[in-house]
Design a protein around this motif. Structure first.
Motif, PDB file in Angstrom:
ATOM      1  N   SER A 158     -19.041 -54.799 -16.476  1.00  0.00           N
ATOM      2  CA  SER A 158     -19.647 -55.094 -17.763  1.00  0.00           C
ATOM      3  C   SER A 158     -20.231 -53.796 -18.317  1.00  0.00           C
ATOM      4  N   PRO A 167     -22.785 -52.071 -24.930  1.00  0.00           N
ATOM      5  CA  PRO A 167     -22.336 -51.460 -26.178  1.00  0.00           C
ATOM      6  C   PRO A 167     -22.808 -50.009 -26.237  1.00  0.00           C
ATOM      7  N   ARG A 179      -8.920 -51.817 -22.767  1.00  0.00           N
ATOM      8  CA  ARG A 179      -9.516 -52.969 -23.460  1.00  0.00           C
ATOM      9  C   ARG A 179     -11.034 -52.983 -23.264  1.00  0.00           C
ATOM     10  N   ASN A 180     -11.490 -52.782 -22.045  1.00  0.00           N
ATOM     11  CA  ASN A 180     -12.917 -52.806 -21.752  1.00  0.00           C
ATOM     12  C   ASN A 180     -13.640 -51.654 -22.450  1.00  0.00           C
ATOM     13  N   ALA A 185     -12.664 -50.102 -25.194  1.00  0.00           N
ATOM     14  CA  ALA A 185     -12.656 -50.359 -26.636  1.00  0.00           C
ATOM     15  C   ALA A 185     -13.671 -51.430 -27.019  1.00  0.00           C
ATOM     16  N   SER A 186     -13.851 -52.435 -26.166  1.00  0.00           N
ATOM     17  CA  SER A 186     -14.808 -53.493 -26.502  1.00  0.00           C
ATOM     18  C   SER A 186     -16.245 -52.997 -26.398  1.00  0.00           C
ATOM     19  N   ALA A 187     -16.494 -51.988 -25.575  1.00  0.00           N
ATOM     20  CA  ALA A 187     -17.851 -51.455 -25.432  1.00  0.00           C
ATOM     21  C   ALA A 187     -18.169 -50.395 -26.485  1.00  0.00           C
ATOM     22  N   ARG A 207     -18.802 -48.670 -29.848  1.00  0.00           N
ATOM     23  CA  ARG A 207     -19.124 -48.960 -31.246  1.00  0.00           C
ATOM     24  C   ARG A 207     -18.466 -47.960 -32.183  1.00  0.00           C
ATOM     25  N   TYR A 257      -6.993 -52.138 -31.540  1.00  0.00           N
ATOM     26  CA  TYR A 257      -8.408 -52.522 -31.497  1.00  0.00           C
ATOM     27  C   TYR A 257      -9.201 -51.905 -32.651  1.00  0.00           C
ATOM     28  N   ARG A 298     -13.517 -45.622 -34.330  1.00  0.00           N
ATOM     29  CA  ARG A 298     -13.342 -46.940 -34.943  1.00  0.00           C
ATOM     30  C   ARG A 298     -13.356 -46.757 -36.453  1.00  0.00           C
ATOM     31  N   ASP A 342     -13.810 -51.721 -39.413  1.00  0.00           N
ATOM     32  CA  ASP A 342     -14.001 -52.525 -38.203  1.00  0.00           C
ATOM     33  C   ASP A 342     -15.421 -52.440 -37.647  1.00  0.00           C
TER      34      ASP A 342
END
Length: 131
Positions: free
Chosen positions: A17, A20, A41-42, A44-46, A48, A104, A125, A129
């Motif tokens: 986990s 952010p 993926r992990n 990119a999701s974290a 900002r 993403y 980013r 987005d």
């Protein structure tokens, strides 16, 4: 002077986990994953704002040399199984990593070869987005 604002995480970055963060840097990490999809993926999701990575160059003459050296290294690791405990390294198709980050909502802002064998890429980013 940013030590109090930086977080360094040790673990399986494809599953850990991650909080952010403004920037997620994957320095010489992609090559340790047989399939880096979960890792990207992990990350990119974290992230900002920015995801940056270094990975072995995968194309051209240098890419061919990296593939050959990786093959030899993995044979050595297999011979020394007791010491390396199944460790292997990989040269990935960086175009697929770029496409995944793009899906993403990240766009490439920098790409350069470092020390002749490492590809450094930085993705930000897009403002549409953010948020």
């Amino acid at each position: 002077g940013l030590g109090d604002r930086a977080i360094f995480v040790v673990g399986d970055a494809s599953r850990s986990s991650l909080p952010p963060s403004d920037i997620v840097a994957l320095n010489r990490v992609l090559c340790c994953y047989e399939d880096p999809v979960g890792l990207v993926r992990n990350a990119a999701s974290a992230a900002r704002g920015v995801v940056a990575f270094t990975a072995p160059v995968d194309r051209g003459v240098v890419g061919g040399l990296n593939h050959a050296l990786t093959w030899m290294s993995n044979r050595w690791y297999a011979l020394r199984r007791r010491k390396y405990r199944g460790f292997r390294v990989f040269v990935h198709d960086l175009a697929s990593v770029e496409a995944q980050l793009s899906s993403y909502g990240f766009g490439k802002t920098k790409a350069e070869t470092v020390h002749g064998v490492w590809q450094l890429e930085v993705f930000a980013r897009s403002t549409a987005d953010e948020g």
